[in-house]
Design an enzyme around this catalytic site. Structure first.
Site, PDB file in Angstrom:
ATOM      1  N   GLU A  17     -17.396  53.814  27.176  1.00 14.20           N
ATOM      2  CA  GLU A  17     -16.379  53.585  28.201  1.00 14.20           C
ATOM      3  C   GLU A  17     -15.004  53.407  27.582  1.00 14.20           C
ATOM      4  O   GLU A  17     -14.856  52.876  26.481  1.00 14.20           O
ATOM      5  CB  GLU A  17     -16.730  52.407  29.091  1.00 14.20           C
ATOM      6  CG  GLU A  17     -17.016  51.081  28.424  1.00 14.20           C
ATOM      7  CD  GLU A  17     -17.212  49.985  29.473  1.00 14.20           C
ATOM      8  OE1 GLU A  17     -16.300  49.797  30.298  1.00 14.20           O
ATOM      9  OE2 GLU A  17     -18.257  49.324  29.473  1.00 14.20           O
ATOM     10  N   HIS A  37     -19.490  52.100  31.962  1.00 13.02           N
ATOM     11  CA  HIS A  37     -18.757  50.983  32.553  1.00 13.02           C
ATOM     12  C   HIS A  37     -19.619  50.221  33.565  1.00 13.02           C
ATOM     13  O   HIS A  37     -20.234  50.811  34.440  1.00 13.02           O
ATOM     14  CB  HIS A  37     -17.504  51.552  33.240  1.00 13.02           C
ATOM     15  CG  HIS A  37     -16.562  50.525  33.762  1.00 13.02           C
ATOM     16  ND1 HIS A  37     -15.902  49.636  32.949  1.00 13.02           N
ATOM     17  CD2 HIS A  37     -16.140  50.254  35.041  1.00 13.02           C
ATOM     18  CE1 HIS A  37     -15.110  48.878  33.691  1.00 13.02           C
ATOM     19  NE2 HIS A  37     -15.256  49.213  34.960  1.00 13.02           N
ATOM     20  N   SER A  69     -15.248  44.341  35.301  1.00  8.23           N
ATOM     21  CA  SER A  69     -14.099  45.241  35.270  1.00  8.23           C
ATOM     22  C   SER A  69     -12.799  44.474  35.546  1.00  8.23           C
ATOM     23  O   SER A  69     -12.498  43.515  34.847  1.00  8.23           O
ATOM     24  CB  SER A  69     -14.323  46.395  36.248  1.00  8.23           C
ATOM     25  OG  SER A  69     -13.410  47.441  36.044  1.00  8.23           O
TER      26      SER A  69
END
Length: 309
Positions: free
Chosen positions: A238, A268, A144
């Site tokens: 996502e 995600h 991320s």
């Protein structure tokens, strides 16, 4: 792979309550810690350390090679998360790759906005090299925001004249803080975790009124020439899907060896769900093989760098 596992995970993620008023950063951190933290896997020893002037967590699997090193930068929108929340994920990757890992507790926004996290990533990378780690024995990974930060760290290292590591792996990288990717809107209903507003709120806290297209904030806009081989893994469900796809395209256009994997029906950083989602375990195995293959490529006789299963 298991459709039932994917559907159960999607339902579980969608069941998380959403507040009508935005939580404070501290409330977000507490919630993230409660929801995401998984301990290091059995057989992985952890110890507190300091790297680049920041607290860090070292994770050493049983039987790890003495030479290869993994530097990990955790996710959390640059606002939440820590080496402790990610001990399970990092430990699993380290265990499968047979590598000693160090996960850095870089400074978080809004108390420490951009480029504090990049400065901390670069300081950690610089210290590993200065302490005698051969860049051919060093790999990076992140998820991320930590995926974007991993690339920003390597861009900063390139500008500082430092050598590049052997490889880098990113899970669901947040690589565009301008939110220009079409999937920010087109995948909103498919994403069980984030909305466009959620992602924008993190960008507001990290960059504020600064330049969100700055290459060290949004590596999708950077010249990636000279970066090491890159593996990008992302879920199809996502809002950050296009960050990963565009990042891989940018890397390829700039002459970087890049592999992009898009997992259908996956959310995600689905790798967090190892042990209960077949696709997560398979993705971590592929990531571990990618890292060890490039470490071994730097040392053709490096049989000790074979993955641990």
């Amino acid at each position: 792979m298991s459709r039932q596992q994917r559907e159960a995970l999607d339902a579980m993620l969608r069941s998380a309550p959403r507040r009508e008023t935005p939580p404070t950063p501290e409330e977000q951190r507490d919630g993230f810690t409660a929801a995401l933290t998984r301990p290091a896997p059995e057989g992985v020893v952890t110890r507190r350390t300091v790297l680049g002037g920041r607290p860090a967590l070292e994770l050493e699997p049983a039987g790890a090679s003495g030479r290869g090193r993994l530097l990990y930068l955790h996710g959390g929108g640059y606002v939440v998360g820590s080496p402790d929340t990610h001990a399970g994920l990092v430990g699993e990757l380290a265990r499968r790759a047979g590598l000693r890992a160090t996960s850095v507790d870089y400074r978080l926004a809004p108390e420490h906005p951009f480029p504090a996290a990049v400065d901390d990533g670069l300081a950690a990378y610089r210290e590993l090299l200065a302490s005698g780690t051969d860049p051919r024995d060093l790999v990076l990974a992140g998820d991320s925001a930590g995926g974007g930060l991993s690339l920003a760290t390597l861009l900063a290292a390139r500008e500082a004249g430092l050598p590049q590591p052997a490889a880098v792996v990113v899970f669901s990288p947040w690589a565009d803080l301008t939110l220009a990717g079409a999937s920010i809107r087109s995948k909103e209903s498919a994403d069980p975790i984030f909305t466009e507003a959620d992602v924008r709120a993190y960008a507001d806290l990290y960059v504020g009124a600064g330049d969100r297209a700055h290459p060290l904030a949004s590596p999708v806009f950077a010249d990636l020439t000279g970066l090491p081989p890159l593996l990008v893994q992302v879920g199809a469900n996502e809002v950050l899907l296009d960050d990963a796809v565009r990042l891989a395209g940018r890397a390829g256009a700039d002459g970087v060896e890049v592999t992009l994997e898009v997992g259908p029906g996956l959310p995600h950083v689905f790798q967090h769900h190892y042990g209960r989602l077949d696709e997560a375990d398979a993705a971590l195995d592929r990531a571990a093989r990618f890292l060890t293959a490039h470490l071994s490529a730097g040392h053709p006789d490096a049989g000790a760098l074979a993955p641990v299963h």
